[in-house]
Write a protein that holds these residues in place. Structure first.
Motif, PDB file in Angstrom:
ATOM      1  N   THR A  66       0.734  -1.182   0.096  1.00 29.28           N
ATOM      2  CA  THR A  66       0.032   0.022  -0.108  1.00 29.28           C
ATOM      3  C   THR A  66       0.694   1.245   0.094  1.00 29.28           C
ATOM      4  N   TRP A  67       0.637   2.182  -1.110  1.00 27.27           N
ATOM      5  CA  TRP A  67       1.581   3.111  -0.931  1.00 27.27           C
ATOM      6  C   TRP A  67       0.764   4.402  -0.236  1.00 27.27           C
ATOM      7  N   ALA A  68       1.479   4.891   0.754  1.00 33.01           N
ATOM      8  CA  ALA A  68       0.743   5.977   1.568  1.00 33.01           C
ATOM      9  C   ALA A  68       1.214   7.379   1.036  1.00 33.01           C
ATOM     10  N   TYR A  69       2.060   7.483   0.110  1.00 36.03           N
ATOM     11  CA  TYR A  69       2.419   8.809  -0.204  1.00 36.03           C
ATOM     12  C   TYR A  69       2.820   9.659   0.754  1.00 36.03           C
ATOM     13  N   PHE A 113       5.454  10.617   6.738  1.00 34.26           N
ATOM     14  CA  PHE A 113       5.040  10.795   8.159  1.00 34.26           C
ATOM     15  C   PHE A 113       3.565  11.322   8.241  1.00 34.26           C
ATOM     16  N   ASP A 114       2.632  10.458   8.622  1.00 31.07           N
ATOM     17  CA  ASP A 114       1.288  10.673   8.779  1.00 31.07           C
ATOM     18  C   ASP A 114       0.486   9.793   9.552  1.00 31.07           C
ATOM     19  N   PRO A 115       0.626  10.064  11.091  1.00 27.36           N
ATOM     20  CA  PRO A 115       0.088   9.015  11.879  1.00 27.36           C
ATOM     21  C   PRO A 115      -1.244   8.241  11.323  1.00 27.36           C
ATOM     22  N   ALA A 116      -2.196   9.258  11.346  1.00 34.57           N
ATOM     23  CA  ALA A 116      -3.697   8.889  11.015  1.00 34.57           C
ATOM     24  C   ALA A 116      -3.453   8.096   9.897  1.00 34.57           C
ATOM     25  N   LYS A 117      -3.000   8.500   8.742  1.00 33.20           N
ATOM     26  CA  LYS A 117      -3.154   7.760   7.413  1.00 33.20           C
ATOM     27  C   LYS A 117      -2.503   6.364   7.596  1.00 33.20           C
ATOM     28  N   ALA A 144      -2.190   4.595  10.406  1.00 31.09           N
ATOM     29  CA  ALA A 144      -3.093   3.614  11.212  1.00 31.09           C
ATOM     30  C   ALA A 144      -4.061   3.265  10.289  1.00 31.09           C
ATOM     31  N   ASP A 145      -4.629   4.001   9.476  1.00 31.53           N
ATOM     32  CA  ASP A 145      -5.686   3.734   8.447  1.00 31.53           C
ATOM     33  C   ASP A 145      -5.273   2.586   7.668  1.00 31.53           C
ATOM     34  N   ALA A 146      -4.033   2.772   6.978  1.00 28.66           N
ATOM     35  CA  ALA A 146      -3.352   1.695   6.042  1.00 28.66           C
ATOM     36  C   ALA A 146      -3.398   0.482   6.841  1.00 28.66           C
ATOM     37  N   ALA A 195      -6.532  -1.179   7.316  1.00 29.82           N
ATOM     38  CA  ALA A 195      -7.152  -1.822   6.177  1.00 29.82           C
ATOM     39  C   ALA A 195      -6.516  -3.217   5.740  1.00 29.82           C
ATOM     40  N   PRO A 240       3.859   2.597  -8.816  1.00 29.65           N
ATOM     41  CA  PRO A 240       3.611   3.962  -9.401  1.00 29.65           C
ATOM     42  C   PRO A 240       4.717   4.700  -9.937  1.00 29.65           C
ATOM     43  N   LEU A 261      -7.860  11.899  17.407  1.00 31.39           N
ATOM     44  CA  LEU A 261      -6.728  11.051  16.616  1.00 31.39           C
ATOM     45  C   LEU A 261      -5.982  10.359  17.719  1.00 31.39           C
ATOM     46  N   ARG A 286      -8.017   7.240  17.370  1.00 39.61           N
ATOM     47  CA  ARG A 286      -7.661   6.733  16.066  1.00 39.61           C
ATOM     48  C   ARG A 286      -6.197   6.246  15.975  1.00 39.61           C
ATOM     49  N   VAL A 287      -5.361   6.859  16.400  1.00 41.04           N
ATOM     50  CA  VAL A 287      -4.002   6.209  16.376  1.00 41.04           C
ATOM     51  C   VAL A 287      -3.523   5.339  16.998  1.00 41.04           C
ATOM     52  N   ALA A 314      -1.256  16.444  11.030  1.00 38.59           N
ATOM     53  CA  ALA A 314      -0.888  16.157   9.776  1.00 38.59           C
ATOM     54  C   ALA A 314      -1.668  16.934   8.548  1.00 38.59           C
ATOM     55  N   LEU A 372      -7.492   3.366   0.190  1.00 36.72           N
ATOM     56  CA  LEU A 372      -6.271   2.227   1.083  1.00 36.72           C
ATOM     57  C   LEU A 372      -6.767   0.832   0.911  1.00 36.72           C
ATOM     58  N   ASN A 373      -8.176   0.578   1.199  1.00 34.00           N
ATOM     59  CA  ASN A 373      -8.601  -0.677   1.027  1.00 34.00           C
ATOM     60  C   ASN A 373      -8.559  -1.295  -0.466  1.00 34.00           C
ATOM     61  N   GLN A 407      -6.132  -0.214  -2.564  1.00 30.82           N
ATOM     62  CA  GLN A 407      -4.578  -0.527  -2.781  1.00 30.82           C
ATOM     63  C   GLN A 407      -4.438  -2.191  -2.253  1.00 30.82           C
ATOM     64  N   VAL A 416      -2.347   4.076  -8.463  1.00 30.98           N
ATOM     65  CA  VAL A 416      -2.112   4.332  -7.131  1.00 30.98           C
ATOM     66  C   VAL A 416      -1.953   5.727  -6.967  1.00 30.98           C
ATOM     67  N   GLU A 417      -1.531   6.722  -7.891  1.00 29.93           N
ATOM     68  CA  GLU A 417      -1.500   8.258  -7.964  1.00 29.93           C
ATOM     69  C   GLU A 417      -2.779   8.626  -7.754  1.00 29.93           C
TER      70      GLU A 417
END
Lengths: 362, 309
Positions: free
Chosen positions: A186-189, A192-196, A198-200, A203, A361, B209, B213-214, B223, B258-259, B261, B269-270
């Motif tokens: 999974t590419w997070a792009y 550093f983005d803790p929320a993203k 964590a979501d990745a 998923a 990508p 957060l 969430r985190v 962020a 994300l799911n 991917q 992906v872009e």
């Protein structure tokens, strides 16, 4: 009277400056991509900076700037640091490559060191990197043994050679010990983005991934895995860049630690001695730049022994993680039996090896 | 590609979690803007909420106390902005931006000793048999209390603005502060209260957060979520229901991409990565096309008010 005093003071200062410059401490600057408290990549670079301060004491002065975005703003930040009188500047993320070279052209007397890049357009620019793929080989091996669902997740940041090396090395070694393995990338792009992050991770866990490798810098995926485990899951993770020891013994079962201190001390010493020269450094386990953190008891003893044997072999220079036969994703041959990947090929790596699914990508 | 590995129930459940921080922050900002104040410091208030909530959560062991402190911390930051812009009449845009920078810096200072520490988090509410209903059980009855609180808050704000006298006064202040002043309403007082409410909501969003969430404290962990919240207020054309829709749309597409991917969808992906932003902008443009009457922004948005003028 007041004006006179001020003028006298200013003149005294002006006269004193050249005298001070004689035994001025060497000023070393660091440009960081994240906050020093990220618990990962930037944290480790800052540990390197602190090691420099401790080693040289009053002989050096260090300055740093955190959370500098990769892009146009980086050039401003680096220029600012050069203007402040830094003698040596470490720019610690791949995305600073062009900015570092652009600023280096304007300040020929300042030395620049760019992490993980490959452009050295001016004699005052060096590059340095660490062979993270050596660590990935070890974590990939452990991951291959630990997975029960045969799905390993890899949270990738940006499609650059360093990350692709990591994906290939992990997959190669996981597949060696478990041929049924599937790797989900999974590419997070983002670095550093803790929320993203964590979501990745969530998923992945929702879709049956039970071992997560990360190439992003925060500890959020570790926390997500821990939460899943508390709700009856069985998920394992590996510390990235830093030990992330607070998530021991599970979900974090081992880690890849970047230790920049030896390199930073060596290069600052070179500036002090006046022997600094342009170079492209790429240290790994033998140089002590890539270290595997404690492998916890959640890993079966025989797997731990296998991982430790691999660490010993890489450190001794007996084993290269990219040793043939290895095919590219499309099935064409990349390395023949026994052939070892050259550094040039690794530094420009832009393809998956056979068995990985999906596309990289652009 | 194996889309069957994506479970719709888990997807919807996680999109609600992903959307809650921006929903809370956007809802608060909407009330502020309805009162005619543009506070660009949402990011700074969120991160202050995140750190205050986390510290209080760790020290007391109670996530509820954490959320309370986060609301107080966010409101305190907001009142700083309020005093500067409403009493000292500083420029709202500049002060808001400064609030963001200040919040980011102050939060990393406060959070120094709290990096990498674990905290008690809010568990999901257990509604027994309701939670066991297939699909709906997980989607409707399997969340932590703050998710429900945020939805209740949307309802509350909507009803407050639409049906109460106080809500009418707040809207009047935002539409024409001179008229409201002439009628004898305390413009400055109403605005300060709205600003504090907005800060408290942003603080709650930030704490969601760091506590759910985190859940942990890392510097700069919001962020950019605060900026998304600001954009969603505009996209929602200053309506509570649409703020909910916008936040869930943004959160939903973030989680969905994300799911997708992870499931190995054959989509570049872009494109997937940019999708949350693209879709939100697209919807924004469509809505403003349809509105076509000079927008729905409060008429006095961002204008300074002084009783003498």
């Amino acid at each position: 009277m007041t004006l006179k005093t001020l003028l006298a003071g200013a003149m005294a200062l002006g006269l004193a400056t050249p005298a001070l410059a004689q035994d001025d401490p060497v000023k070393v600057g660091f440009i960081y991509v994240g906050p020093i408290g990220d618990g990962g990549w930037t944290y480790q670079h800052d540990q390197g900076r602190l090691a420099v301060e401790e080693h040289f004491g009053d002989a050096v002065e260090t300055v740093y700037q955190e959370s500098v975005p990769e892009g146009a703003d980086a050039e401003r930040a680096i220029t600012q640091m050069a203007l402040q009188g830094a003698d040596l500047i470490f720019t610690t993320s791949f995305g600073y490559m062009d900015a570092t070279n652009a600023v280096a052209a304007k300040f020929p007397d300042v030395k620049f060191e760019h992490a993980t890049g490959f452009k050295r357009e001016h004699p005052n620019v060096s590059t340095y990197d660490a062979r993270f793929y050596e660590g990935r080989a070890v974590t990939g091996t452990i991951a291959g043994h630990l997975t029960e669902t045969n799905k390993i997740g890899y949270i990738a940041s940006f499609p650059i050679p360093e990350v692709i090396q990591g994906i290939n090395s992990s997959f190669l070694h996981a597949q060696k010990v478990n041929p049924d393995i599937e790797m989900v990338v999974t590419w997070a792009y983002t670095w550093f983005d803790p929320a993203k992050e964590a979501d990745a991770a969530r998923a992945m866990i929702d879709q049956g991934v039970d071992v997560i490798l990360q190439h992003t810098d925060s500890t959020a995926p570790q926390a997500a895995a821990q939460e899943a485990n508390e709700n009856g899951g069985r998920v394992f993770t590996f510390g990235q860049a830093s030990d992330m020891a607070e998530f021991k013994p599970t979900p974090r079962v081992a880690s890849i630690i970047d230790d920049w201190s030896p390199y930073y001390i060596e290069r600052v010493q070179a500036v002090i001695d006046g022997t600094w020269e342009q170079q492209a450094s790429w240290g790994g386990m033998p140089e002590g730049e890539v270290v595997i953190g404690e492998i916890t008891d959640a890993v079966p003893a025989e797997v731990k022994a296998e991982a430790e044997a691999m660490i010993a072999a890489i450190t001794a220079g007996e084993y290269h993680p990219f040793t043939g036969p290895i095919n590219r994703q499309d099935g064409s041959a990349w390395l023949a039996e026994g052939e070892v990947a050259e550094d040039g090929a690794l530094l420009g790596m832009d393809f998956y090896i056979e068995g990985l699914t999906g596309d990289i990508p652009n | 590609m194996d889309l069957s590995s994506i479970s719709p129930a888990l997807l919807i459940a996680s999109l609600m979690v992903a959307a809650t921080p921006i929903l809370l922050a956007a809802l608060g900002e909407m009330v502020v803007e309805k009162a005619g104040v543009l506070n660009l410091g949402v990011e700074g208030m969120m991160i202050m909420g995140a750190v205050c909530g986390f510290i209080a959560g760790v020290e007391s062991g109670s996530p509820w106390l954490g959320f309370l402190s986060a609301a107080v911390g966010g409101a305190a930051m907001a009142l700083l902005f309020g005093v500067l812009t409403q009493v000292l009449l500083s420029n709202q845009v500049a002060t808001g931006l400064a609030l963001t920078l200040f919040g980011l810096g102050l939060s990393s200072l406060l959070g120094q000793g709290y990096v990498g520490i674990k905290t008690n988090t809010l568990g999901r509410i257990d509604l027994g048999p309701l939670t066991d209903i297939p699909f709906f059980g997980r989607v409707l009855f399997g969340h932590d209390p703050i998710v429900y609180l945020s939805i209740l808050l949307v309802l509350g704000v909507w009803a407050f603005l639409k049906y109460t006298r106080a809500g009418l006064v707040l809207r009047a202040v935002g539409e024409s502060h001179d008229a409201a002043h002439a009628l004898g309403y305390g413009v400055r007082r109403v605005r300060l209260m709205a600003i504090a409410f907005g800060g408290a909501c942003a603080g709650l969003g930030g704490a969601y957060l760091s506590l759910v969430r985190v859940p942990q404290w890392t510097e700069g962990m919001t962020a950019g979520a605060g900026w998304i919240a600001l954009a969603i207020v505009v996209f929602a054309s200053w309506r509570a229901g649409r703020v909910l829709a916008g936040a869930y749309l943004f959160g939903g597409i973030t989680v969905l991409q994300l799911n997708l991917q992870t499931a190995g969808a054959r989509v570049p992906v872009e494109l997937l990565s940019a999708a949350p932003y693209l879709v939100t902008i697209l919807v924004l443009v469509l809505i403003s096309l349809r509105a076509g009457r000079g927008g729905d922004a409060p008429a006095c948005l961002g204008k300074p008010f002084h009783a003498s003028s």
